[in-house]
Each structure stands twice: as C-alpha cells, then as structure tokens.
Design an enzyme around this catalytic site. Structure first.
Site, short mmCIF file in Angstrom:
data_model
loop_
_atom_site.label_atom_id
_atom_site.label_comp_id
_atom_site.label_asym_id
_atom_site.label_seq_id
_atom_site.Cartn_x
_atom_site.Cartn_y
_atom_site.Cartn_z
N ASP A 1 -1.66 -28.70 -3.88
CA ASP A 1 -0.36 -29.32 -4.56
C ASP A 1 0.90 -29.17 -3.86
O ASP A 1 0.98 -28.28 -2.95
CB ASP A 1 -0.28 -28.58 -5.97
N ASP B 1 -0.07 -38.17 -11.96
CA ASP B 1 -0.39 -37.02 -13.01
C ASP B 1 -0.15 -37.93 -14.28
O ASP B 1 -0.06 -37.35 -15.39
CB ASP B 1 1.07 -36.14 -13.03
#
Length: 459
Positions: free
Chosen positions: A274, A344
């Site tokens: 990430d 997301d």
C-alpha cells in the site's frame, strides 16, 4: 473517460504529487473524428512510470499536433557528471485503425506478453477476503480464523490480514516502519495463525506499507532523518504518517531486512503493498543542495529497486499494488505487481450504478441511500415481528378474515414501523451532518463555522 477536441494551444494532464496519482493516469489517446470503440484511427500513449509525469498535446499554427510525454519538469533537474548518462522513462505507443477497443486490447496483449514478468501473469487469481472493513484494527487471531471459517463456506481462496498486525498498531497513529508481529494480537505468533487459516482451506496474505513511517514508531525514534524532510521546515503529516526517504539505500536495506524476516519465516502467498499518502517536504539528508531536485525521481527509482528485490526473493508470492485504491495504477507498477487494486470504492451498489454518472445523476447519493436502506431491512424485519406479536397479544386478527380485514388489521403495525424507520433515518442524517458529511464531490471537506452576534447573544 473524458473526451475533448484538440485546439490551438496546449492541453495537458500531469501529476506533481510524487506518484502517478488518483487525479490522472499517465495515458492519453488521440483519435480521429468519428472514431468509435470498433472503428477509426487511434493513437494511444502510455508512460511506464509511477512518479511525477506530464503529457501535453500542442496544436500549432499549422494545425499540426505534437504530443510530449515524460517526467514532469516542475522542480526536476538531474545533474550529469562527465561520462554519465540518464535513462528516461519509456512510453508505449499504439496505433490502430480499428477504434478504441482494439487499442485497449493491443495494450493488454503487449503488457501481458512483454511487461508483466510474474509467474502469476497466466494464473487464475485467488478470490480473497480482506480483514480491513470487517475489523479495521480491532482483531486478533481468533477473529481472523473465524473470518476464514465463514469465507471457506463461500468458496473464498485466501484470507488477507490487513493493517494492524505489526508493532503497537492499534490505530492509524503509530508503528508504520516497525514491521514485526504484534503477538499481543496474534497469540502464538504469525505462523500459528497461518496454520489455522490454512487448516480452514484458505491461503494467507498480509498487508504492508513499506514506504511510510509513523512519527510514533521505534524506527522514527531511532532514525528521524530517514523520512523525507527539508532542513528548518516542519514536516507535514498526512494520515498521521511521514514518507520514508526511498532514495537512501540504508533505508531500503532496513525495510527489506524487516519484511524479509516475516516473509521468509512464514507461509505467505500474497502481499498487499500500500501507499496511502503523497510526497511533501521532498528533500533528502544525504543529497547535496544541487541535487535536491532529483529526489522525486530518485524516490521512484528507490521504490522500484525495493520491489525488484522482493519479487526476485519471493517469485511465487502474488504482489498486489495499492495506493488508497488506484492512486498508482500505472504500467511502472504493473511490471512488479501483476495485480493492482483499482479502487477503495468497495460499495457494490455504487459500482453497479456508476454508468449513470454519465447522465449526471448523483450516483454516490443514490447508492448511499440504497445501501443504508438495505442495511435497515434486518432491523425493520425484527421490529415488524415484535410489533405483530404485540398486536396479536392484544387480540388483533392478522392471519384470518377477508383480504380487506387483514389489510385493515395491518395498519396498527405499519404506522409504528414507518415512524421507527423515519426516526432512524433522521438520527442517521443528524449524525452525518454533525460530522460535516456532504455527498458527492468534496464530501470530506470540513464545514467552516463562524461566530456571529446571534451566537454571542445566545451564549
């Protein structure tokens, strides 16, 4: 997809955030008038790069179009000593007379054959369940095994343990950079957890954010100069974290050693890599003043170097790139990670309704209303059952009589049910307003409140 006609002057897309960014992807297509998905001439250009970029289309006085793609020149210089060379990012260019669809397919075939090197390239990817939205930081080994047990019933292939497993990480304000297992959460250690998950029939994946560091971390306390920073300027935390100076080999070596220990000692099949904030205070303690404008590019090269070391050390691990969703969805990252997290936005209803955005409909607001309504259904069913039982206890005949009589008998049930539903909706709306929530664009901005004479009077 946004289309606009070429015109005199310069039109451009770019990023100056240190990554390819959520705002623009380093890709453009020039298409002839009338070109469609199936027909017409199209030129596609995709930069293989994950940092600051600029793509410009300029139409001159002779109506000729010049396209320029490369590193964003803003705040970028590179000092070359005698006999040194500089390697610029490559661009992939595609031409077809069979429309935008064929252009896309050529890119896909080219990247599958010539760019992606992972053995996962030609393998069907596992269906996975990620712990994040189910538990956030509130989990232990038993909760994760319970997730795996239920997921196995649905045919899920892998459990991914997201943020919160390392250091003293109980919230988002600490421990990035301390990549050792928190055994207060994972009792018995990581190997024990993986064995239990594997026993449920699932593979195991893990989350990292290797390029970040928390001010409240052992790593930062030991090496405060290891984050990007400019002397005599206060650092700007974002998401309560700083960015590590990936231009430095000693920083990369430390992160590699920490992660290598975990990955080599445990049966891990997947890594989610990430990158949740952009670069600020872009300076390196090791570079002289005349080379500070090289930091943005050197940062990207440092990240590539670290990723390359991992994919070579662990060729069978599936590395998935992520950046708050698709903030680094680019061909440079695709070389190291054959899978990239698109977004997301995991609300299935909003994704389903997304094509309606082309009609300028408020898709986010519609999806939010539908999602909330669906989540209220179990509560409403439960309340309906309670109210019906109460009415039956009072002698109401809900299951007998003519249709008209049964409808009439349901009125005392429906009225309190509607009142309860509207009360819940009002309470939720009030809570969201108190948190300054606004749907659609800009919904995360705070509402500025100003003190007025009325406030003084009421106080």
């Amino acid at each position: 997809v946004t289309e606009r006609p070429l015109c005199h002057g310069i039109q451009s897309i770019q990023s100056k955030r240190g990554s390819s960014s959520h705002n623009h992807n380093p890709f453009v297509a020039l298409k002839a008038h009338g070109a469609t998905e199936e027909n017409g001439e199209v030129y596609g250009v995709n930069l293989i790069y994950s940092g600051n970029f600029s793509i410009e289309a300029e139409v001159d006085c002779l109506n000729a179009t010049r396209l320029l793609a490369g590193i964003n020149p803003t705040d970028f210089t590179w000092r070359l000593e005698p006999n040194e060379s500089f390697t610029a990012p490559e661009a992939v260019m595609v031409y077809t007379d069979k429309g935008l669809g064929e252009m896309s397919r050529i890119f896909h075939r080219t990247y599958m054959k010539h760019l992606i090197k992972s053995p996962w390239r030609d393998v069907e990817r596992p269906v996975l369940i990620n712990s994040w939205e189910a538990a956030y930081f509130d989990f232990d080994d038993n909760k994760l095994v319970a997730f795996a047990h239920e997921a196995a019933k649905m045919g899920v292939d892998m459990l991914v343990m997201d943020d919160g497993w390392f250091g003293r990480r109980e919230s988002d304000d600490s421990s990035l950079g301390d990549w050792y297992v928190n055994e207060k959460k994972l009792k018995g250690g990581l190997s024990s957890l993986i064995e239990r998950v594997n026993a449920e029939g699932l593979k195991f994946g893990i989350w990292y954010e290797p390029e970040m560091i928390s001010p409240d971390s052992d790593l930062y306390r030991a090496h405060p100069d290891w984050c990007l920073h400019v002397p005599n300027r206060e650092n700007s935390p974002a998401r309560l974290q700083y960015v590590l100076d990936m231009t430095r080999k000693d920083v990369r070596d430390n992160i590699f050693a920490q992660m290598y220990k975990v990955l080599s000692e445990n049966k891990i099949d997947y890594v989610k890599w990430d990158f949740n904030r952009n670069l600020t205070e872009v300076g390196s303690a090791l570079l002289p003043p005349e080379r500070q404008k090289e930091v943005m590019h050197r940062f990207v090269l440092g990240t590539y170097d670290l990723m390359d070391r991992f994919v070579k050390a662990f060729p069978n691990i599936l590395f998935e790139n992520c950046s708050g969703g698709g903030g680094r969805f680019d061909a440079g990252m695709l070389y190291y990670s054959p899978q990239i997290w698109c977004s997301d936005n995991t609300d299935a209803i909003e994704r389903l309704l997304r094509p309606l955005a082309r009609l300028h409909l408020p898709v986010h607001e519609l999806a939010m209303m539908m999602t909330i309504a669906l989540r209220f259904i179990p509560l409403l069913i439960e309340e309906t059952e309670k109210i019906m039982n109460a009415q039956k206890a009072r002698g109401a005949q809900l299951d007998s009589g003519t249709l008209a009589q049964r409808v009439k008998a349901l009125v005392p049930v429906l009225i309190p049910l509607f009142i309860s539903a509207f009360r819940r909706a009002d309470e939720l709306a009030t809570a969201m307003e108190c948190r300054c929530y606004h749907g659609g664009e800009g919904r995360t901005r705070l509402k500025t409140l100003r003190l007025t004479g009325k406030d003084w009077l009421l106080s």
